[in-house]
Each structure stands twice: as structure tokens, then as C-alpha cells.
Scaffold this motif. Structure first.
Motif, short mmCIF file in Angstrom:
data_model
loop_
_atom_site.label_atom_id
_atom_site.label_comp_id
_atom_site.label_asym_id
_atom_site.label_seq_id
_atom_site.Cartn_x
_atom_site.Cartn_y
_atom_site.Cartn_z
N ARG A 103 -56.69 39.08 45.80
CA ARG A 103 -55.82 37.91 45.68
C ARG A 103 -56.32 36.96 44.59
O ARG A 103 -55.53 36.49 43.75
N TYR A 131 -55.22 35.99 39.92
CA TYR A 131 -54.99 34.72 39.25
C TYR A 131 -55.73 34.66 37.91
O TYR A 131 -55.25 34.07 36.94
N LEU A 172 -54.67 27.08 36.03
CA LEU A 172 -54.59 27.62 37.38
C LEU A 172 -54.03 26.60 38.35
O LEU A 172 -53.24 26.94 39.25
N GLU A 196 -50.23 26.30 37.85
CA GLU A 196 -49.44 27.45 38.26
C GLU A 196 -49.67 27.87 39.71
O GLU A 196 -48.76 28.42 40.35
N HIS A 197 -50.89 27.63 40.23
CA HIS A 197 -51.22 28.14 41.57
C HIS A 197 -51.95 27.11 42.42
O HIS A 197 -52.66 27.47 43.36
N ASP A 201 -51.17 25.14 44.75
CA ASP A 201 -50.93 25.13 46.20
C ASP A 201 -51.62 26.28 46.91
O ASP A 201 -51.81 26.23 48.13
N ASP A 202 -51.98 27.32 46.15
CA ASP A 202 -52.60 28.50 46.76
C ASP A 202 -54.12 28.48 46.69
O ASP A 202 -54.78 29.33 47.31
#
Length: 389
Positions: free
Chosen positions: A91, A95, A206, A209-210, A212-213
């Protein structure tokens, strides 16, 4: 030396070369059991085929150091991707992977070239005898990581100090752990600042784009893993590679004069030096057998990258540097499998830029004093490299 001793042979060198004992172990004991303090057994693997096999087998071998020894989930463990297993490793790596394609990295190429020229200018202005490590090999990789992550300019002097001693065993384990903790504290603070105001670097990208993750701790651990993998290792390769080139002036002249020849030199020096001497430890996920040795679930396996890259099964004269050589398999300087160093293309780019630029600026560069090598270091290198021209 009995098979039950733990002599740290996998961390020892004689100049550029692994100690002869490592070659003996590779020839006679493909899987070498060694007893560590506390009565536990660690299995040292030294042959290219076996090392590649262990590193590529994430089904039977785990990287989750924290989980194995009961420190909690690997979410709390520093070291970035190196100490994580699928599916979490998969995962997080997805990224980062797009940021390390050659297309993306080429945007850094002009900045790396400018940094190299800046520090060559500083060396030239100082004159006399200069420590190449302090003046060139150390700052360039650190500033490249700064540029990659988006570290603010005012922080860069402090950032430069974060990973200097973390791999040097001579300072003791407490000093190394403190260095890791200091780096993680800085990275966590940097991520928090970037989350409020994302910049143009990797962290800002990062988060945009990501964001929230990825929580702050996870992202800080990923950034620390990039620092770990991209700073001390590249510093050692630049210094050791320069030392070898200065001792082999015919190759140095060809690097200086023939465009593109540096590519073959860099790949062969990566194999020959193998500055990361041992891969991240692997732990058996189940009871298994390797070359007749019974390895129990949870026991540690150490893969000697330095031993594997000198394995005679790869071809003749593996203890010599032969740019452009063909081998039976690719070198393992960056590891293998899902944990192969994600920053390998960036490290290669740094060396391909730095070596020709250095040799062209100072065509009569030479060693100007004794060169002390590191002792018992995971990342091998020189403590200093006095040069003059």
C-alpha cells in the motif's frame, strides 16, 4: 573460529574487500549459524543465489522487526518501507513508486548538476588539502534528499547532521538509536508543517494527492526511510568510488573523457563496493530448511550483500573491478524483490553526474594523506578522504 561464534565478520573489511573469512564461509557454509548474545541463533547467508532467494521470498520471510520482537505494529517502527510486510508495504510503496520513475527524477537532474558545481566551486576556492567526504561526498546526497522531500532551505544544515552516525557501530547502539529518534522527531515535525502548507517536494505532493490516506507518523517514517537509504549510502559510494578511481587513473581518465562510460563504471563500482553490507534482517514466518539447517519460525536470517556480490558463481575475477562486465546475474547492491531500494535510480543519477564533474574539474586530483576506513559499520565507507590537486 567456530560456527557458533558471532564474529561480526559480515561487517568487516580490509580496504575495499570483505575479509577473507567471509569468502571461506561462503565456500564452506552456504547457511552459517552464529550465536548472538542471549543465546539466540542467527543464520548468515552469503551466496548470490541464496541471498537473492531469501530477499525475493516475502511469503516465507518477514521484514516486520517490530512485530516479531513484540514492539507493536510496524506502524510505530522507524525505517520506512524496509521494516514492513505486505499488504502494508504494498500500500505504501505504491504511493512512492511514481515519484521514482526516471521521468519524474529527471526534473531533479538540473538541480543535482547545480549542487555538484556549487560544491566543486567551494572546493576550488578552499584549495590546499581538502577532505572530500566533508566537502563533497557528504553534502551532495543530503541536499539531494532535501530537494526531493522539500526540506526548507533554513533547515538544511541541521538536516545534514541527522544520519551521520546512525550506522556507525563504534559509537555504540545507544548513539545510533538516539540518532534515529532525533531524525524521526524532525520528520514528524516537518510532515506536520507540510500538511498545513504543502510545498513542491515529495512530501507536499504526497499530502496533496493522498493526505487523507497517510497519517503524520506513517509519512514521517517513509521520509526517514528515504533519508536512511539515500544519504549515508550515497556519501559512502561517492567517497569510495572516488578513492578507487584515483588509484586507477586509466579508468578515471576514461570517465573524464568518454561520454557515457561512467554508466558502466558506476554499476561495477556498486557491485564491487556494496556499501550496504547486509540487507535488513529477515525473520522466518514458519519453520523451514535452508541447506540442511532447520530454521524455526521467528529466527533471524542475515543476507550478506557484500558476500553475494563477490560470489564466484557470477563470473571470474569478482574481486576485481571490470566496467561493462557480463555476469550470471545482476548485482544486489540495492537489494532484491519487493524491498529493492526504491531510490536506486536517484543514487545512480547522483554518481553519474558527480564522478565525471569532479574528475573534469580537477584532472590532477590525488589522495593527499592517510585514508581511515570505517570499522564494523552496516554502511561501509571512509571516515575522511584527504585530496589535493
Amino acid at each position: 573460529m567456530s560456527d557458533s561464534e558471532f564474529p561480526l565478520v559480515q561487517f568487516m573489511r580490509e580496504g575495499f574487500d570483505p575479509v577473507g573469512e567471509l569468502a571461506r564461509i561462503r565456500a564452506e557454509h552456504p547457511v552459517h549459524p552464529m550465536e548472538i548474545p542471549g543465546g539466540q541463533t542467527v543464520f548468515l547467508v552469503t551466496r548470490w543465489e541464496d541471498v537473492r532467494g531469501v530477499l525475493g521470498d516475502h511469503e516465507r520471510f518477514s521484514n516486520d522487526f517490530a512485530g516479531i520482537i513484540g514492539l507493536g505494529s510496524n506502524q510505530d517502527d522507524p525505517g520506512g518501507l524496509g521494516f514492513r510486510d505486505p499488504p502494508e508495504h504494498t500500500r505504501l510503496r505504491k504511493y512512492l513508486t511514481p515519484e521514482f520513475t526516471m521521468r519524474r527524477l529527471r526534473r531533479l537532474e538540473p538541480r543535482i548538476e547545480a549542487m555538484v558545481e556549487e560544491y566543486l566551486d567551494k572546493m576550488e576556492a578552499r584549495g590546499g588539502v581538502v577532505d572530500l567526504v566533508e566537502a563533497f561526498a557528504l553534502p551532495i546526497p543530503s541536499l539531494v534528499v532535501c530537494e526531493l522531500l522539500g526540506v526548507p532551505y533554513d533547515d538544511r544544515a541541521d538536516f545534514l547532521k541527522l544520519s551521520t552516525d546512525r550506522f556507525d557501530f563504534t559509537a555504540g547502539p545507544e548513539a545510533s538509536l538516539q540518532a534515529i529518534n532525533d531524525a524521526m522527531a524532525y520528520m514528524t515535525d516537518l510532515v506536520a508543517r507540510e500538511r498545513l502548507n504543502p510545498g513542491d517536494g515529495l512530501l507536499g505532493q504526497l499530502l496533496r494527492e493522498h493526505g487523507d490516506d497517510l497519517d503524520d507518523r506513517t509519512l514521517a517514517s517513509m521520509a526517514d526511510g528515504l533519508l536512511t537509504g539515500g544519504h549515508d549510502t550515497s556519501t559512502s559510494m561517492l567517497a569510495l568510488g572516488t578513492l578507487w578511481l584515483l588509484r586507477n587513473p586509466e579508468v578515471a581518465a576514461k570517465v573524464r573523457e568518454v561520454d557515457g562510460y561512467v554508466n558502466d563504471v558506476v554499476e561495477e563500482l556498486l557491485r564491487y563496493m556494496t556499501v550496504v553490507q547486509v540487507a535488513f534482517p529477515r525473520f522466518a514466518r514458519e519453520d523451514l530448511e535452508l541447506h540442511g539447517h532447520q530454521i524455526k519460525k521467528g529466527e533471524m536470517v542475515l543476507c550478506s550483500l557484500a558476500g553475494a556480490n563477490r560470489d564466484p558463481s557470477l563470473g571470474p575475477d569478482m574481486d576485481e573491478v571490470k566496467p561493462g562486465r557480463e555476469t550470471a546475474g545482476s548485482h544486489l547492491a540495492f537489494g532484491h524483490g519487493i524491498h529493492r531500494c526504491i531510490g536506486a535510480p536517484l543514487a545512480q543519477m547522483e554518481m553519474r553526474i558527480a564522478f565525471p564533474a569532479l574528475l573534469r574539474r580537477f584532472p590532477d586530483l590525488h589522495v593527499a594523506g592517510e585514508v581511515p576506513f570505517r570499522e564494523l559499520a552496516i554502511v561501509y565507507g571512509v571516515k575522511e578522504l584527504p585530496v589535493a590537486w
